[in-house]
Design a protein around this motif. Structure first.
Motif, PDB file in Angstrom:
ATOM      1  N   PRO A  73       0.839  -1.205   0.000  1.00  0.00           N
ATOM      2  CA  PRO A  73       0.000   0.000   0.000  1.00  0.00           C
ATOM      3  C   PRO A  73       0.874   1.255   0.000  1.00  0.00           C
ATOM      4  O   PRO A  73       2.020   1.217   0.444  1.00  0.00           O
ATOM      5  CB  PRO A  73      -0.787  -0.112   1.307  1.00  0.00           C
ATOM      6  N   CYS A  74       0.305   2.346  -0.493  1.00  0.00           N
ATOM      7  CA  CYS A  74       1.060   3.600  -0.583  1.00  0.00           C
ATOM      8  C   CYS A  74       1.592   3.991   0.808  1.00  0.00           C
ATOM      9  O   CYS A  74       0.827   4.079   1.758  1.00  0.00           O
ATOM     10  CB  CYS A  74       0.162   4.703  -1.115  1.00  0.00           C
ATOM     11  N   PRO A  75       2.923   4.210   0.919  1.00  0.00           N
ATOM     12  CA  PRO A  75       3.473   4.572   2.229  1.00  0.00           C
ATOM     13  C   PRO A  75       3.038   5.973   2.676  1.00  0.00           C
ATOM     14  O   PRO A  75       3.112   6.301   3.856  1.00  0.00           O
ATOM     15  CB  PRO A  75       4.989   4.529   2.006  1.00  0.00           C
TER      16      PRO A  75
ATOM     17  N   LYS B 124       1.855   4.725 -10.137  1.00  0.00           N
ATOM     18  CA  LYS B 124       1.509   5.983  -9.487  1.00  0.00           C
ATOM     19  C   LYS B 124       0.280   5.783  -8.604  1.00  0.00           C
ATOM     20  O   LYS B 124      -0.713   5.177  -9.029  1.00  0.00           O
ATOM     21  CB  LYS B 124       1.189   7.029 -10.550  1.00  0.00           C
ATOM     22  N   CYS B 125       0.358   6.286  -7.379  1.00  0.00           N
ATOM     23  CA  CYS B 125      -0.777   6.220  -6.468  1.00  0.00           C
ATOM     24  C   CYS B 125      -1.752   7.353  -6.827  1.00  0.00           C
ATOM     25  O   CYS B 125      -1.358   8.521  -6.818  1.00  0.00           O
ATOM     26  CB  CYS B 125      -0.275   6.379  -5.032  1.00  0.00           C
ATOM     27  N   PRO B 126      -3.004   7.010  -7.161  1.00  0.00           N
ATOM     28  CA  PRO B 126      -3.958   8.063  -7.536  1.00  0.00           C
ATOM     29  C   PRO B 126      -4.399   8.905  -6.331  1.00  0.00           C
ATOM     30  O   PRO B 126      -4.951   9.988  -6.492  1.00  0.00           O
ATOM     31  CB  PRO B 126      -5.142   7.297  -8.126  1.00  0.00           C
ATOM     32  N   GLY B 127      -4.137   8.403  -5.133  1.00  0.00           N
ATOM     33  CA  GLY B 127      -4.520   9.144  -3.931  1.00  0.00           C
ATOM     34  C   GLY B 127      -3.640  10.359  -3.682  1.00  0.00           C
ATOM     35  O   GLY B 127      -4.121  11.414  -3.282  1.00  0.00           O
ATOM     36  N   CYS B 128      -2.333  10.193  -3.912  1.00  0.00           N
ATOM     37  CA  CYS B 128      -1.406  11.293  -3.575  1.00  0.00           C
ATOM     38  C   CYS B 128      -0.362  11.541  -4.660  1.00  0.00           C
ATOM     39  O   CYS B 128       0.543  12.350  -4.471  1.00  0.00           O
ATOM     40  CB  CYS B 128      -0.714  10.994  -2.247  1.00  0.00           C
ATOM     41  N   ASN B 129      -0.474  10.810  -5.789  1.00  0.00           N
ATOM     42  CA  ASN B 129       0.452  10.975  -6.921  1.00  0.00           C
ATOM     43  C   ASN B 129       1.887  10.513  -6.653  1.00  0.00           C
ATOM     44  O   ASN B 129       2.779  10.789  -7.444  1.00  0.00           O
ATOM     45  CB  ASN B 129       0.476  12.419  -7.430  1.00  0.00           C
TER      46      ASN B 129
HETATM   47 ZN   LIG Z   1      -0.665   7.612  -2.019  1.00  0.00          ZN
END
Ligand SMILES: [Zn+2]
Length: 237
Positions: free
Chosen positions: A41-43, A81-86
């Motif tokens: 998961p995105c850190p 790329k995480c779409p939540g925070c780029n």
């Molecule tokens: Zn993220």
């Protein structure tokens, strides 16, 4: 009597490498967009990686060892790329680690021979298994160049820096088998004093030794390598 140096018996270990086929297949999968995201998961925002988007393909030169010849191959690595925070992150396949052109089996092979064998030396390993660079067709240089012993020193430094991976792998092995002797075994690993001149280098060598030791235990407990899943989760640190 034939005198066998300690390095000679390690030759099979020293000749390990990812194969051209592994790199070709991984690159082809990226081109066709069939690779799934293996990132944690995105850190930054904790979004699950199932929602990550393909960001970019990066070219990477890989050095593959074939019959002691170092062959350069081009391959691709995929960044997500995480779409939540780029935030973007590279998804390394099992044969590659960050910032290294040699593949993981080669790096692990030489490094483990160095730290696990009390009598080994960087120069001794190169003498036992010299790796020759493939001559470039456009090169004006006609002499053959051999991989330098300082390369092994740098590999050991890189693997010795993966202390988070060592901690996590130890913890997971303990969870899976609470009566394992892993902690005692790790504490028993020694590096002879002739191999280091500072407390810091001793620490790096021991950490590298623990990592290569844990890799074989981890494989037998979980039937997978520490690389790339656990290593990625620890951000190769
Ligand atoms: Zn993220």
């Amino acid at each position: 009597m034939t005198y066998t140096r300690s390095e000679d018996k390690n030759k099979a270990l020293l000749l390990q490498s990812a194969t051209a086929e592994q790199i070709r297949q991984h690159t082809e999968d990226i081109r066709q967009g069939v690779t799934s995201c293996c990132l944690p998961p995105c850190p930054r925002c904790q979004l699950t990686s199932d929602l990550f988007k393909r960001h970019e393909k990066r070219s990477r030169q890989f050095y593959v060892v074939m019959n002691q010849l170092v062959v350069t191959l081009m391959g691709l690595l995929l960044r997500w790329k995480c779409p939540g925070c780029n935030k973007t992150a590279t998804d390394y396949p099992g044969f590659a680690i960050p910032y290294k052109r040699y593949t993981l089996p080669t790096i692990l092979g030489f490094s483990s021979c160095y730290v696990a064998d009390p009598d080994s030396s960087y120069r001794g390993l190169i003498d036992a298994c010299p790796l020759e660079y493939e001559a470039k067709p456009d090169s004006e240089v006609s002499y053959t160049s051999i991989m330098e012993h300082s390369t092994i020193h740098r590999w050991v430094t890189t693997l010795g820096g993966y202390s988070q991976i060592v901690r996590e792998a130890t913890g997971l092995i303990l969870q899976a088998d609470p009566v394992t002797s892993i902690c005692r075994d790790l504490a028993g690993l020694m590096i002879p004093s002739k191999k280091y001149a500072s407390a810091l280098r001793k620490k790096v060598l021991l950490s590298c030794f623990r990592l290569v030791f844990l890799e074989s235990i981890y494989r037998s407990v979980f039937q997978v390598s520490i690389f790339p899943r656990l290593a990625t989760r620890c951000a190769y640190s």
